[in-house]
Scaffold this active site. Structure first.
Site, mmCIF file in Angstrom:
data_model
loop_
_atom_site.group_PDB
_atom_site.id
_atom_site.type_symbol
_atom_site.label_atom_id
_atom_site.label_comp_id
_atom_site.label_asym_id
_atom_site.label_seq_id
_atom_site.Cartn_x
_atom_site.Cartn_y
_atom_site.Cartn_z
ATOM 1 N N GLU A 105 1.092 -1.197 0.181
ATOM 2 C CA GLU A 105 -0.026 0.104 0.064
ATOM 3 C C GLU A 105 0.926 1.158 -0.402
ATOM 4 O OE1 GLU A 105 -3.337 -1.711 2.206
ATOM 5 O OE2 GLU A 105 -3.159 -0.289 3.113
ATOM 6 N N CYS A 118 3.008 8.517 1.195
ATOM 7 C CA CYS A 118 3.819 7.648 1.917
ATOM 8 C C CYS A 118 4.157 6.274 1.159
ATOM 9 C CB CYS A 118 3.011 7.455 3.538
ATOM 10 S SG CYS A 118 3.531 6.193 4.264
ATOM 11 N N CYS A 125 6.928 -6.820 7.283
ATOM 12 C CA CYS A 125 8.176 -6.041 8.078
ATOM 13 C C CYS A 125 8.996 -7.490 8.614
ATOM 14 C CB CYS A 125 7.681 -4.887 8.243
ATOM 15 S SG CYS A 125 9.274 -4.322 9.394
ATOM 16 N N CYS A 129 7.123 -5.270 15.617
ATOM 17 C CA CYS A 129 7.119 -3.768 16.354
ATOM 18 C C CYS A 129 5.920 -4.731 17.083
ATOM 19 C CB CYS A 129 7.037 -3.602 16.131
ATOM 20 S SG CYS A 129 8.745 -2.572 15.799
ATOM 21 N N CYS A 132 2.424 -2.883 15.640
ATOM 22 C CA CYS A 132 2.460 -2.334 14.060
ATOM 23 C C CYS A 132 0.784 -3.024 13.615
ATOM 24 C CB CYS A 132 3.561 -2.420 13.913
ATOM 25 S SG CYS A 132 3.406 -1.951 12.149
ATOM 26 N N GLY A 181 6.995 -1.790 5.265
ATOM 27 C CA GLY A 181 8.437 -2.120 5.490
ATOM 28 C C GLY A 181 9.488 -1.115 6.135
ATOM 29 N N GLU A 182 10.864 -2.239 6.202
ATOM 30 C CA GLU A 182 11.787 -1.005 7.481
ATOM 31 C C GLU A 182 13.031 -0.754 6.633
ATOM 32 O OE1 GLU A 182 13.237 -0.027 9.831
ATOM 33 O OE2 GLU A 182 14.855 0.190 8.866
ATOM 34 N N SER A 213 12.106 7.116 7.581
ATOM 35 C CA SER A 213 11.966 6.191 8.868
ATOM 36 C C SER A 213 12.806 5.047 9.508
ATOM 37 C CB SER A 213 10.605 6.965 9.560
ATOM 38 O OG SER A 213 9.392 5.673 10.515
ATOM 39 N N SER A 235 12.038 6.047 14.852
ATOM 40 C CA SER A 235 10.873 5.532 15.305
ATOM 41 C C SER A 235 11.699 5.161 17.026
ATOM 42 C CB SER A 235 10.517 4.418 15.181
ATOM 43 O OG SER A 235 9.935 4.620 13.652
ATOM 44 N N LEU A 236 11.397 6.160 17.941
ATOM 45 C CA LEU A 236 12.250 5.905 18.887
ATOM 46 C C LEU A 236 10.730 5.154 20.508
ATOM 47 C CD1 LEU A 236 14.590 6.111 21.185
ATOM 48 C CD2 LEU A 236 13.802 8.594 21.397
ATOM 49 N N ASN A 311 -2.403 4.834 16.706
ATOM 50 C CA ASN A 311 -3.859 4.284 15.446
ATOM 51 C C ASN A 311 -4.448 3.354 16.607
ATOM 52 O OD1 ASN A 311 -4.052 7.120 14.022
ATOM 53 N ND2 ASN A 311 -2.101 6.371 12.939
ATOM 54 N N CYS A 354 -0.893 5.545 9.609
ATOM 55 C CA CYS A 354 0.777 4.591 10.027
ATOM 56 C C CYS A 354 0.126 3.699 10.840
ATOM 57 C CB CYS A 354 1.056 5.778 10.730
ATOM 58 S SG CYS A 354 2.145 6.985 10.188
HETATM 59 N N1 SAH Z 1 9.258 0.755 9.732
HETATM 60 C C1 SAH Z 1 10.287 2.468 9.403
HETATM 61 C C2 SAH Z 1 8.887 2.623 8.634
HETATM 62 C C3 SAH Z 1 7.565 2.499 8.935
HETATM 63 S S1 SAH Z 1 6.822 2.095 9.879
HETATM 64 C C4 SAH Z 1 10.024 2.284 11.529
HETATM 65 O O1 SAH Z 1 9.647 1.970 12.217
HETATM 66 O O2 SAH Z 1 10.378 3.217 11.284
HETATM 67 C C5 SAH Z 1 6.238 4.326 9.761
HETATM 68 C C6 SAH Z 1 5.937 4.907 11.116
HETATM 69 O O3 SAH Z 1 4.592 4.706 11.869
HETATM 70 C C7 SAH Z 1 7.249 4.799 12.871
HETATM 71 O O4 SAH Z 1 7.401 5.869 12.967
HETATM 72 C C8 SAH Z 1 6.312 3.115 13.252
HETATM 73 O O5 SAH Z 1 6.378 2.802 14.681
HETATM 74 C C9 SAH Z 1 4.803 4.385 13.632
HETATM 75 N N2 SAH Z 1 3.889 3.193 13.346
HETATM 76 C C10 SAH Z 1 3.322 2.141 13.620
HETATM 77 N N3 SAH Z 1 2.576 1.645 13.626
HETATM 78 C C11 SAH Z 1 1.787 2.155 14.203
HETATM 79 C C12 SAH Z 1 0.279 2.760 15.170
HETATM 80 N N4 SAH Z 1 -0.670 1.480 15.297
HETATM 81 N N5 SAH Z 1 -0.211 3.917 15.122
HETATM 82 C C13 SAH Z 1 0.556 5.054 14.970
HETATM 83 N N6 SAH Z 1 2.016 4.857 14.096
HETATM 84 C C14 SAH Z 1 2.479 3.715 14.065
HETATM 85 FE FE1 SF4 Z 2 8.565 -3.382 10.596
HETATM 86 FE FE2 SF4 Z 2 8.088 -0.287 11.398
HETATM 87 FE FE3 SF4 Z 2 6.270 -1.739 11.797
HETATM 88 FE FE4 SF4 Z 2 8.508 -2.205 13.174
HETATM 89 S S1 SF4 Z 2 6.574 -0.681 12.968
HETATM 90 S S2 SF4 Z 2 6.783 -3.674 12.507
HETATM 91 S S3 SF4 Z 2 9.982 -1.738 12.131
HETATM 92 S S4 SF4 Z 2 6.853 -1.023 9.613
#
Ligand code: SAH
Ligand code: SF4
Length: 363
Positions: A105, A118, A125, A129, A132, A181-182, A213, A235-236, A311, A354
């Protein structure tokens, strides 16, 4: 520096390779190997990227002989948009189908002054996490260069047919690698796609218009001096190891100390900052102790903090904090002289925000 990067990317050309996989140096190399003038490179990049015209037959200033040779050697497909959903706030979510049938997507987000696409960098991925949606489907494969720039080209063609939805904006102005994806797990392809998005003879996006990111892959962060100088977001999500461990398995491999040692090696030009994305999850990382840990960990001068209210998605195990808690968190950071913004969620009604992206989902 860009020339050096491009120099390293030279390769031989396979039959039916996708033309969009090639950087401008590689196109020039192909032309040289086949005794064409290197100046034709500009014309080709103009057609395929600036004009976004993948139909080779319409290229008026390119010789018939070269067109035939190109058609024999290369394919010119880009991912097909099979479904588009448009949110009430103007956000558009695209389902891109690759040649092998895999889908990812992409999301076009409308702001008053810009249109941000985006982009996904992998199918699924591997990082797992816990918060996610994408992470729950596991890793399928890396996207190729043509499948990454192809998301831009496909969305651009779609936009040209739907300009009335975005007026007065009429082109994609920003790219964020924040889809599925990362990106740093697909380092070389994302790097080449970035070079193609930035190429002055083509799409010509500025380095400040592209943001990558990452969840914090330390070895790849240390290689960012070998990457075009775009914005970097980390992504901290927590400044405390034991909390981050529960959110992001990568933290058990590279903890915060290792992550920040790596971040300190990122070449930052004067007055540029690293963005820290900080997901706010109710009862997990939104207390005064979290703020204090954050203010000890990151530098005020070279950082900005992007607060992302969690979200929710179907069956998500976390909750978004209350609006007053989010405001409070942001104010406390302000009192400690941090620059922070609260990310307003877009496209929630179509699961385009996100962390809500998952390619299997039927949209
Ligand atoms: N994989 C990379 C980039 C894609 S994710 C990364 O993790 O940075 C893009 C952003 O969306 C990241 O900061 C991720 O932590 C955030 N994200 C993932 N799941 C989310 C959720 N359920 N609500 C809000 N942000 C989220
Ligand atoms: Fe992958 Fe980013 Fe989602 Fe973590 S937040 S599972 S690194 S897409």
């Amino acid at each position: 520096m860009l020339e050096e990067i491009l120099e390293k990317d030279k390769q031989s050309f396979e039959i039916h390779e996708n033309f969009y996989n090639l950087t401008i140096t590689e196109v020039a190399e192909y032309l040289k190997q086949n005794n064409y003038s290197k100046y034709i490179t500009t014309q080709l990049f103009n057609w395929i990227y600036k004009k976004n015209q993948g139909d080779i037959n319409s290229w008026t200033n390119v010789s018939k002989k070269l067109k035939l040779a190109l058609q024999e050697q290369f394919s010119f497909d880009i991912p097909e948009i099979t479904t588009t959903l448009i949110s009430i706030d103007g956000t558009a979510k695209f389902l891109f189908k690759m040649q092998d049938g895999e889908v990812v997507e992409g999301v076009l987000i409308k702001f008053p002054d810009r249109l941000t696409l985006c982009v996904s960098t992998q199918v699924g991925c591997a990082m797992g996490c816990s918060f996610c949606y994408t992470g729950t489907e596991g890793f399928k494969r890396n996207l190729r260069v043509n499948e990454i720039v192809g998301q831009y080209l496909g969305a651009d063609l779609w936009l040209k047919k739907n300009l009335e939805l975005y007026s007065p904006l009429n082109k994609i102005t920003n790219i964020v690698y924040m889809g599925q994806g990362e990106p740093l797990n697909n380092f070389l392809n994302v790097k080449k796609a970035t070079l193609n998005l930035m190429e002055p003879q083509g799409i010509a996006l500025g380095q400040r218009k592209i943001t990558l990111s990452t969840s914090g892959l330390v070895p790849q962060i240390m290689k960012l001096n070998d990457f075009p100088p775009i914005n970097i977001a980390i992504s901290l999500h927590s400044a405390r190891n034991y909390v981050r461990d529960t959110l992001m398995p990568i933290n058990k491999v590279y903890d915060l100390k290792q992550l920040f040692d790596a971040i300190n090696t990122i070449p930052l030009k004067a007055h540029r900052r690293i963005t820290y994305e900080y997901l706010l999850i109710d009862g997990l990382n939104n207390t005064i102790e979290d703020i204090e840990a954050l203010s000890e960990l990151i530098s005020r001068k070279t950082s900005k903090i992007n607060l992302i209210p969690f979200n929710e998605y179907p069956n998500s195990k976390f909750k978004c904090p209350s609006e007053s808690n989010i405001e409070w968190f942001s104010n406390e950071l302000g009192k400690r002289n941090f620059t922070s913004t609260i990310r307003k969620s877009k496209g929630n009604d179509i699961l385009a925000a996100c962390g809500q992206l998952k390619s299997k989902q039927s949209i």
